[in-house]
Design an enzyme around this catalytic site. Sequence first.
Site, mmCIF file in Angstrom:
data_model
loop_
_atom_site.group_PDB
_atom_site.id
_atom_site.type_symbol
_atom_site.label_atom_id
_atom_site.label_comp_id
_atom_site.label_asym_id
_atom_site.label_seq_id
_atom_site.Cartn_x
_atom_site.Cartn_y
_atom_site.Cartn_z
ATOM 1 N N ASN A 1 4.025 -9.908 1.034
ATOM 2 C CA ASN A 1 3.009 -9.954 -0.029
ATOM 3 C C ASN A 1 3.707 -9.921 -1.386
ATOM 4 O O ASN A 1 4.081 -8.864 -1.884
ATOM 5 C CB ASN A 1 2.070 -8.744 0.135
ATOM 6 C CG ASN A 1 1.093 -8.588 -1.029
ATOM 7 O OD1 ASN A 1 1.118 -9.363 -1.984
ATOM 8 N ND2 ASN A 1 0.242 -7.577 -0.936
ATOM 9 N N ARG B 1 1.224 -13.854 1.927
ATOM 10 C CA ARG B 1 0.163 -13.952 0.938
ATOM 11 C C ARG B 1 0.486 -15.152 0.041
ATOM 12 O O ARG B 1 1.601 -15.255 -0.476
ATOM 13 C CB ARG B 1 0.132 -12.689 0.095
ATOM 14 C CG ARG B 1 -0.833 -12.796 -1.056
ATOM 15 C CD ARG B 1 -0.733 -11.610 -1.974
ATOM 16 N NE ARG B 1 -1.710 -11.718 -3.044
ATOM 17 C CZ ARG B 1 -1.537 -11.244 -4.268
ATOM 18 N NH1 ARG B 1 -0.411 -10.621 -4.575
ATOM 19 N NH2 ARG B 1 -2.476 -11.367 -5.162
ATOM 20 N N HIS C 1 -7.069 -12.299 -5.375
ATOM 21 C CA HIS C 1 -7.086 -10.950 -4.767
ATOM 22 C C HIS C 1 -8.128 -10.882 -3.638
ATOM 23 O O HIS C 1 -8.600 -9.804 -3.300
ATOM 24 C CB HIS C 1 -7.449 -9.861 -5.792
ATOM 25 C CG HIS C 1 -6.412 -9.584 -6.830
ATOM 26 N ND1 HIS C 1 -6.748 -9.370 -8.142
ATOM 27 C CD2 HIS C 1 -5.070 -9.456 -6.754
ATOM 28 C CE1 HIS C 1 -5.654 -9.127 -8.853
ATOM 29 N NE2 HIS C 1 -4.612 -9.181 -8.023
ATOM 30 N N GLY D 1 -4.279 -3.636 -10.282
ATOM 31 C CA GLY D 1 -2.844 -3.540 -9.999
ATOM 32 C C GLY D 1 -2.115 -4.014 -11.241
ATOM 33 O O GLY D 1 -2.542 -3.736 -12.356
ATOM 34 N N ARG E 1 -0.976 -10.080 -18.618
ATOM 35 C CA ARG E 1 -1.938 -11.178 -18.848
ATOM 36 C C ARG E 1 -3.093 -10.720 -19.721
ATOM 37 O O ARG E 1 -3.587 -9.599 -19.576
ATOM 38 C CB ARG E 1 -2.480 -11.677 -17.502
ATOM 39 C CG ARG E 1 -1.531 -12.562 -16.750
ATOM 40 C CD ARG E 1 -1.991 -12.785 -15.321
ATOM 41 N NE ARG E 1 -1.295 -11.908 -14.397
ATOM 42 C CZ ARG E 1 -1.622 -11.724 -13.129
ATOM 43 N NH1 ARG E 1 -2.666 -12.358 -12.622
ATOM 44 N NH2 ARG E 1 -0.918 -10.908 -12.363
ATOM 45 N N GLY F 1 -2.659 -0.417 -7.259
ATOM 46 C CA GLY F 1 -1.766 0.574 -7.879
ATOM 47 C C GLY F 1 -2.426 1.475 -8.910
ATOM 48 O O GLY F 1 -2.326 2.708 -8.829
ATOM 49 N N ASN G 1 -4.471 5.362 -8.099
ATOM 50 C CA ASN G 1 -3.635 6.497 -8.537
ATOM 51 C C ASN G 1 -3.934 7.042 -9.914
ATOM 52 O O ASN G 1 -3.297 8.000 -10.332
ATOM 53 C CB ASN G 1 -2.159 6.050 -8.552
ATOM 54 C CG ASN G 1 -1.652 5.706 -7.168
ATOM 55 O OD1 ASN G 1 -1.605 6.574 -6.299
ATOM 56 N ND2 ASN G 1 -1.309 4.454 -6.956
ATOM 57 N N GLU H 1 -3.602 -5.144 1.988
ATOM 58 C CA GLU H 1 -3.532 -6.598 2.139
ATOM 59 C C GLU H 1 -2.625 -6.970 3.299
ATOM 60 O O GLU H 1 -2.890 -7.924 4.026
ATOM 61 C CB GLU H 1 -2.986 -7.231 0.840
ATOM 62 C CG GLU H 1 -3.935 -7.113 -0.343
ATOM 63 C CD GLU H 1 -3.248 -7.368 -1.684
ATOM 64 O OE1 GLU H 1 -2.303 -6.623 -2.014
ATOM 65 O OE2 GLU H 1 -3.644 -8.296 -2.399
HETATM 66 N N1 LIG Z 1 1.162 6.838 -8.998
HETATM 67 C C1 LIG Z 1 0.758 5.980 -9.936
HETATM 68 N N2 LIG Z 1 0.109 6.395 -11.036
HETATM 69 C C2 LIG Z 1 -0.308 5.526 -11.985
HETATM 70 N N3 LIG Z 1 -0.118 4.213 -11.926
HETATM 71 C C3 LIG Z 1 0.492 3.725 -10.843
HETATM 72 C C4 LIG Z 1 0.959 4.572 -9.786
HETATM 73 N N4 LIG Z 1 1.527 3.796 -8.839
HETATM 74 C C5 LIG Z 1 1.428 2.524 -9.292
HETATM 75 N N5 LIG Z 1 0.811 2.491 -10.494
HETATM 76 C C6 LIG Z 1 0.570 1.306 -11.335
HETATM 77 O O1 LIG Z 1 0.071 0.250 -10.550
HETATM 78 C C7 LIG Z 1 0.508 -1.013 -11.101
HETATM 79 C C8 LIG Z 1 1.050 -1.869 -9.991
HETATM 80 O O2 LIG Z 1 0.041 -2.038 -9.045
HETATM 81 P P1 LIG Z 1 0.240 -2.935 -7.730
HETATM 82 O O3 LIG Z 1 -1.074 -2.968 -7.036
HETATM 83 O O4 LIG Z 1 1.401 -2.438 -6.972
HETATM 84 O O5 LIG Z 1 0.584 -4.312 -8.438
HETATM 85 P P2 LIG Z 1 0.906 -5.770 -7.934
HETATM 86 O O6 LIG Z 1 0.561 -5.845 -6.464
HETATM 87 O O7 LIG Z 1 0.007 -6.618 -8.774
HETATM 88 O O8 LIG Z 1 2.342 -6.024 -8.215
HETATM 89 C C9 LIG Z 1 1.521 -0.669 -12.185
HETATM 90 O O9 LIG Z 1 0.928 -0.782 -13.457
HETATM 91 C C10 LIG Z 1 1.859 0.804 -11.904
HETATM 92 O O10 LIG Z 1 2.174 1.491 -13.065
HETATM 93 C C1 LIG Z 2 -3.580 -12.733 -8.212
HETATM 94 C C2 LIG Z 2 -2.841 -11.595 -8.815
HETATM 95 O O1 LIG Z 2 -2.993 -11.338 -9.982
HETATM 96 O O2 LIG Z 2 -2.040 -10.882 -7.997
HETATM 97 P P1 LIG Z 2 -1.136 -9.610 -8.392
HETATM 98 O O3 LIG Z 2 -2.081 -8.550 -8.851
HETATM 99 O O4 LIG Z 2 -0.460 -9.227 -7.108
HETATM 100 O O5 LIG Z 2 -0.231 -10.030 -9.482
HETATM 101 MG MG LIG Z 3 -1.001 -6.828 -5.605
#
Ligand SMILES: Nc1ncnc2c1ncn2[C@@H]1O[C@H](COP(=O)(O)OP(=O)(O)O)[C@@H](O)[C@H]1O
Ligand SMILES: CC(=O)OP(=O)(O)O
Ligand SMILES: [Mg+2]
Length: 388
Positions: free
Chosen positions: A8, A82, A171, A201, A232, A320, A324, A371
């Site tokens: 992913n 993914r 997503h 995220g 973004r 994320g 959290n 996912e």
């Molecule tokens: N324990 C936490 N507390 C606050 N924010 C968090 C924590 N863990 C992850 N994040 C935040 O989540 C985001 C990343 O989310 P994630 O779903 O892993 O992203 P992606 O899949 O889009 O790369 C980042 O901004 C990170 O700071």
């Molecule tokens: C579609 C998309 O924004 O995915 P990610 O949050 O993993 O960057």
């Molecule tokens: Mg993601």
Amino acid sequence: MSTVLVVNSGSSSLKYQLVALPSGEAIASGLIERIGEEVGNARHTDADGTRETETTIPDHDTAMRLVLAVLPPSPPDAIGHRVVHGGDRFSEPTLITDEVCAVVQELSTLAPLHNPANLAGIQASRAAFGDVPQVAVFDTAFHTTIPEHAWRYAVPPEWVTDYGVRRYGFHGTSHRYVGGATARLLGRDPSDCDIIVLHLGNGASVSAIHGGVCVETSMGMTPLEGLVMGTRSGDIDPAVIAHLARHGMSIGDIDDALNTRSGLLGLCGENDMRRVHELAESGDAAARTALDVYCHRIRKYVGAYLAVLGGADAIVFTAGVGENNPDIRARGLSGLERLGIRLDPARNAFNEAIISDDDSPVTVCVVPTDEEHAIAEQTWELVEGLAR
Ligand SMILES: Nc1ncnc2c1ncn2[C@@H]1O[C@H](COP(=O)(O)OP(=O)(O)O)[C@@H](O)[C@H]1O
Ligand SMILES: CC(=O)OP(=O)(O)O
Ligand SMILES: [Mg+2]
């Protein structure tokens, strides 16, 4: 027992799981974060425990090589990837061929942070495990049920027919999984629920789910529309682009700035929500403004989707930030008490599954997304079907 490796690739991370089926147990899993930043980190968990390392990870190709180095050398039975954008060519789980790779590559202009990363994962896996069947599971799939009045932009008709200008939404694997898990958490039949899912995220999007079916989502033709994200912009006035072009900026530079130098990063110089909070707590005014803009946008979309659904049974936070970050959840929903949304601060502080108070007409929840598990199941369903 069969094993499926799931890759992913997100915009800033690479998550993977080696899943045993039919049990669904994760034999190994991990997360590579902060790809492209000065210091990245890699966490790998298997039967021997969890190991964490900090190192520079310039791109998803390097991340994928780190993953392959820590996995068992024996090939899995299938690999699920993914893939964010399949355009109007692919939305259902699809066996990966050279033709599929070419389409994913072609659509890179519409998902510049994702499709190249997805392709890097596919190519590294094909090089390592040439004969293993590989499946693409598209982010757009869950959104194909969105009605025309929601996927259509109010633009000249030839933009739709000649250039494919329409909302796709992304997503989707997460929105589908989290929507289903929320109905189970409420003890309700999914066909009888209205749910708003906030996937926050690095990328972020909202969806409105009616009777288990997606009816609206905030990302558009590309993953740039909607909420404020790590790098973004989300929604802006489309005339801004013409304005900047008239000032001599190239379309490529504008597109790049909106995708990679906007969002939280543009507002305060940091795209990782943990860092934005640290800055805000130390008194940084730009970081405080960034959080205000981020939470205001969430509140606006929640209001809009309550209207789209005519009221909701549940509002769910995932990914994320959503899973959290109690502060973002509280501020994103603050002032909505008259719409039936009342958080319980203690439940919220501890990331409990249900974070609204017992009398709140709308149940507010935190449901971790998975996912990888959803992709493993869809991958195996396709591969097993082909073998029959
Ligand atoms: N324990 C936490 N507390 C606050 N924010 C968090 C924590 N863990 C992850 N994040 C935040 O989540 C985001 C990343 O989310 P994630 O779903 O892993 O992203 P992606 O899949 O889009 O790369 C980042 O901004 C990170 O700071
Ligand atoms: C579609 C998309 O924004 O995915 P990610 O949050 O993993 O960057
Ligand atoms: Mg993601």
